[in-house]
Design a protein around this motif. Structure first.
Motif, PDB file in Angstrom:
ATOM      1  N   TRP A 188       0.829  -1.206   0.000  1.00 20.73           N
ATOM      2  CA  TRP A 188       0.000   0.000   0.000  1.00 20.73           C
ATOM      3  C   TRP A 188       0.864   1.258   0.000  1.00 20.73           C
ATOM      4  O   TRP A 188       0.597   2.205  -0.739  1.00 20.73           O
ATOM      5  N   PHE A 189       1.918   1.255   0.837  1.00 25.76           N
ATOM      6  CA  PHE A 189       2.842   2.394   0.844  1.00 25.76           C
ATOM      7  C   PHE A 189       3.383   2.651  -0.561  1.00 25.76           C
ATOM      8  O   PHE A 189       3.447   3.793  -1.013  1.00 25.76           O
ATOM      9  N   GLU A 190       3.772   1.594  -1.250  1.00 26.15           N
ATOM     10  CA  GLU A 190       4.350   1.737  -2.583  1.00 26.15           C
ATOM     11  C   GLU A 190       3.309   2.141  -3.622  1.00 26.15           C
ATOM     12  O   GLU A 190       3.536   3.033  -4.432  1.00 26.15           O
ATOM     13  N   GLU A 191       2.178   1.474  -3.605  1.00 26.54           N
ATOM     14  CA  GLU A 191       1.147   1.727  -4.616  1.00 26.54           C
ATOM     15  C   GLU A 191       0.539   3.119  -4.505  1.00 26.54           C
ATOM     16  O   GLU A 191       0.144   3.716  -5.506  1.00 26.54           O
ATOM     17  N   GLN A 192       0.446   3.617  -3.289  1.00 26.73           N
ATOM     18  CA  GLN A 192      -0.167   4.933  -3.076  1.00 26.73           C
ATOM     19  C   GLN A 192       0.845   6.070  -3.062  1.00 26.73           C
ATOM     20  O   GLN A 192       0.467   7.230  -2.856  1.00 26.73           O
ATOM     21  N   ASN A 193       2.139   5.725  -3.229  1.00 26.34           N
ATOM     22  CA  ASN A 193       3.212   6.742  -3.192  1.00 26.34           C
ATOM     23  C   ASN A 193       3.099   7.628  -1.956  1.00 26.34           C
ATOM     24  O   ASN A 193       3.078   8.857  -2.053  1.00 26.34           O
ATOM     25  N   ILE A 194       3.036   6.996  -0.822  1.00 24.37           N
ATOM     26  CA  ILE A 194       2.892   7.719   0.439  1.00 24.37           C
ATOM     27  C   ILE A 194       4.213   8.409   0.776  1.00 24.37           C
ATOM     28  O   ILE A 194       5.219   7.741   1.021  1.00 24.37           O
ATOM     29  N   ASP A 195       4.202   9.729   0.794  1.00 22.81           N
ATOM     30  CA  ASP A 195       5.449  10.469   1.032  1.00 22.81           C
ATOM     31  C   ASP A 195       5.855  10.501   2.500  1.00 22.81           C
ATOM     32  O   ASP A 195       6.985  10.824   2.814  1.00 22.81           O
ATOM     33  N   TRP A 196       4.965  10.133   3.394  1.00 25.64           N
ATOM     34  CA  TRP A 196       5.286  10.157   4.827  1.00 25.64           C
ATOM     35  C   TRP A 196       5.597   8.760   5.364  1.00 25.64           C
ATOM     36  O   TRP A 196       5.668   8.564   6.584  1.00 25.64           O
ATOM     37  N   LYS A 197       5.837   7.784   4.479  1.00 24.33           N
ATOM     38  CA  LYS A 197       6.018   6.402   4.930  1.00 24.33           C
ATOM     39  C   LYS A 197       7.208   6.231   5.877  1.00 24.33           C
ATOM     40  O   LYS A 197       7.158   5.413   6.781  1.00 24.33           O
ATOM     41  N   ASN A 198       8.276   6.986   5.680  1.00 18.61           N
ATOM     42  CA  ASN A 198       9.437   6.832   6.567  1.00 18.61           C
ATOM     43  C   ASN A 198       9.192   7.419   7.954  1.00 18.61           C
ATOM     44  O   ASN A 198       9.889   7.080   8.903  1.00 18.61           O
ATOM     45  N   ASP A 199       8.220   8.301   8.066  1.00 20.08           N
ATOM     46  CA  ASP A 199       7.894   8.916   9.352  1.00 20.08           C
ATOM     47  C   ASP A 199       6.648   8.310   9.995  1.00 20.08           C
ATOM     48  O   ASP A 199       6.273   8.692  11.102  1.00 20.08           O
ATOM     49  N   ALA A 200       6.000   7.401   9.291  1.00 21.61           N
ATOM     50  CA  ALA A 200       4.746   6.817   9.785  1.00 21.61           C
ATOM     51  C   ALA A 200       4.970   6.036  11.082  1.00 21.61           C
ATOM     52  O   ALA A 200       6.027   5.431  11.282  1.00 21.61           O
ATOM     53  N   TYR A 201       3.977   6.097  11.928  1.00 21.34           N
ATOM     54  CA  TYR A 201       3.971   5.241  13.107  1.00 21.34           C
ATOM     55  C   TYR A 201       3.360   3.919  12.656  1.00 21.34           C
ATOM     56  O   TYR A 201       2.249   3.895  12.131  1.00 21.34           O
ATOM     57  N   ILE A 202       4.098   2.841  12.831  1.00 15.00           N
ATOM     58  CA  ILE A 202       3.638   1.532  12.370  1.00 15.00           C
ATOM     59  C   ILE A 202       3.578   0.598  13.569  1.00 15.00           C
ATOM     60  O   ILE A 202       4.597   0.324  14.198  1.00 15.00           O
ATOM     61  N   TYR A 203       2.380   0.116  13.837  1.00 20.33           N
ATOM     62  CA  TYR A 203       2.195  -0.835  14.929  1.00 20.33           C
ATOM     63  C   TYR A 203       1.697  -2.151  14.344  1.00 20.33           C
ATOM     64  O   TYR A 203       0.929  -2.166  13.382  1.00 20.33           O
ATOM     65  N   VAL A 204       2.130  -3.217  14.949  1.00 20.86           N
ATOM     66  CA  VAL A 204       1.716  -4.549  14.515  1.00 20.86           C
ATOM     67  C   VAL A 204       1.415  -5.362  15.776  1.00 20.86           C
ATOM     68  O   VAL A 204       1.981  -5.106  16.841  1.00 20.86           O
ATOM     69  N   THR A 205       0.528  -6.321  15.647  1.00 19.33           N
ATOM     70  CA  THR A 205       0.232  -7.141  16.818  1.00 19.33           C
ATOM     71  C   THR A 205       1.291  -8.223  16.974  1.00 19.33           C
ATOM     72  O   THR A 205       1.719  -8.832  15.987  1.00 19.33           O
ATOM     73  N   ASP A 206       1.694  -8.414  18.207  1.00 22.64           N
ATOM     74  CA  ASP A 206       2.651  -9.471  18.529  1.00 22.64           C
ATOM     75  C   ASP A 206       1.995 -10.822  18.212  1.00 22.64           C
ATOM     76  O   ASP A 206       0.841 -11.060  18.589  1.00 22.64           O
ATOM     77  N   ALA A 207       2.722 -11.693  17.525  1.00 23.08           N
ATOM     78  CA  ALA A 207       2.152 -12.973  17.090  1.00 23.08           C
ATOM     79  C   ALA A 207       1.776 -13.877  18.260  1.00 23.08           C
ATOM     80  O   ALA A 207       0.907 -14.739  18.119  1.00 23.08           O
ATOM     81  N   LYS A 208       2.394 -13.674  19.417  1.00 24.87           N
ATOM     82  CA  LYS A 208       2.066 -14.522  20.575  1.00 24.87           C
ATOM     83  C   LYS A 208       0.968 -13.923  21.448  1.00 24.87           C
ATOM     84  O   LYS A 208       0.033 -14.605  21.841  1.00 24.87           O
ATOM     85  N   THR A 209       1.114 -12.630  21.746  1.00 24.38           N
ATOM     86  CA  THR A 209       0.201 -12.022  22.723  1.00 24.38           C
ATOM     87  C   THR A 209      -0.960 -11.261  22.088  1.00 24.38           C
ATOM     88  O   THR A 209      -1.963 -11.012  22.751  1.00 24.38           O
ATOM     89  N   GLY A 210      -0.799 -10.849  20.852  1.00 24.29           N
ATOM     90  CA  GLY A 210      -1.815 -10.033  20.194  1.00 24.29           C
ATOM     91  C   GLY A 210      -1.782  -8.568  20.614  1.00 24.29           C
ATOM     92  O   GLY A 210      -2.627  -7.785  20.199  1.00 24.29           O
ATOM     93  N   LYS A 211      -0.806  -8.188  21.411  1.00 25.94           N
ATOM     94  CA  LYS A 211      -0.687  -6.791  21.843  1.00 25.94           C
ATOM     95  C   LYS A 211       0.074  -5.987  20.801  1.00 25.94           C
ATOM     96  O   LYS A 211       0.936  -6.515  20.095  1.00 25.94           O
ATOM     97  N   TRP A 212      -0.224  -4.686  20.735  1.00 25.42           N
ATOM     98  CA  TRP A 212       0.423  -3.815  19.762  1.00 25.42           C
ATOM     99  C   TRP A 212       1.865  -3.554  20.148  1.00 25.42           C
ATOM    100  O   TRP A 212       2.162  -3.255  21.303  1.00 25.42           O
TER     101      TRP A 212
END
Length: 146
Positions: free
Chosen positions: A74-98
């Protein structure tokens, strides 16, 4: 006298506007499981082990994804200019916490919603190759180019 009152009013108004700093909430929020849709593939986000949310640092807009692969494409397809500064959270595969995706330990081989196979972990996984987010980005973009 009226000029003096206008001057005081204007000064107070300027100080008020300056004092009201707009603060963007950059903390992860809970996803509305089974109702929120992935920004890229439009599938319902149900799996609590591989969800991603990103926050635009410029305005606080949030975007949700069902797989880190969708996020990267999505970052690539939408040419997001703020991608390097974006806050990116993902859920932990074990706990499901961000957790912060840039500080996560990424492993390959999981069965993820869009079959990219990467899972994020807060701590290192023993007996598996642990990678950083840059490695994941590189691998996802390589599969796109194949």
């Amino acid at each position: 006298m009226m000029k003096k009152i206008n001057y005081i009013f204007f000064t107070v108004l300027v100080l008020f506007v300056i004092g009201c700093e707009f603060k963007i909430d950059t903390t992860p929020k809970e996803v509305k499981w089974d109702r929120e849709v992935c920004e890229r593939c439009k599938m319902i986000i149900s799996d609590r082990k591989y969800a991603v949310q990103i926050i635009n640092p410029k305005n606080g807009d949030r975007f949700y994804f069902d797989d880190i692969g969708c996020t990267i494409l999505w970052f690539e397809e939408q040419n997001i200019d703020w991608k390097n500064d974006a806050y990116i959270y993902v859920t932990d595969a074990k706990t499901g916490k961000w957790i912060d995706a840039r500080n996560a330990y990424w492993t390959y081989g999981a069965i993820t919603p869009m079959a990219f196979g990467f899972s994020a972990n807060k701590t290192k996984i023993l007996n598996k190759e642990n990678n950083d987010l840059n490695y994941v980005i590189k691998k996802v973009l390589e599969t796109r180019d194949e």
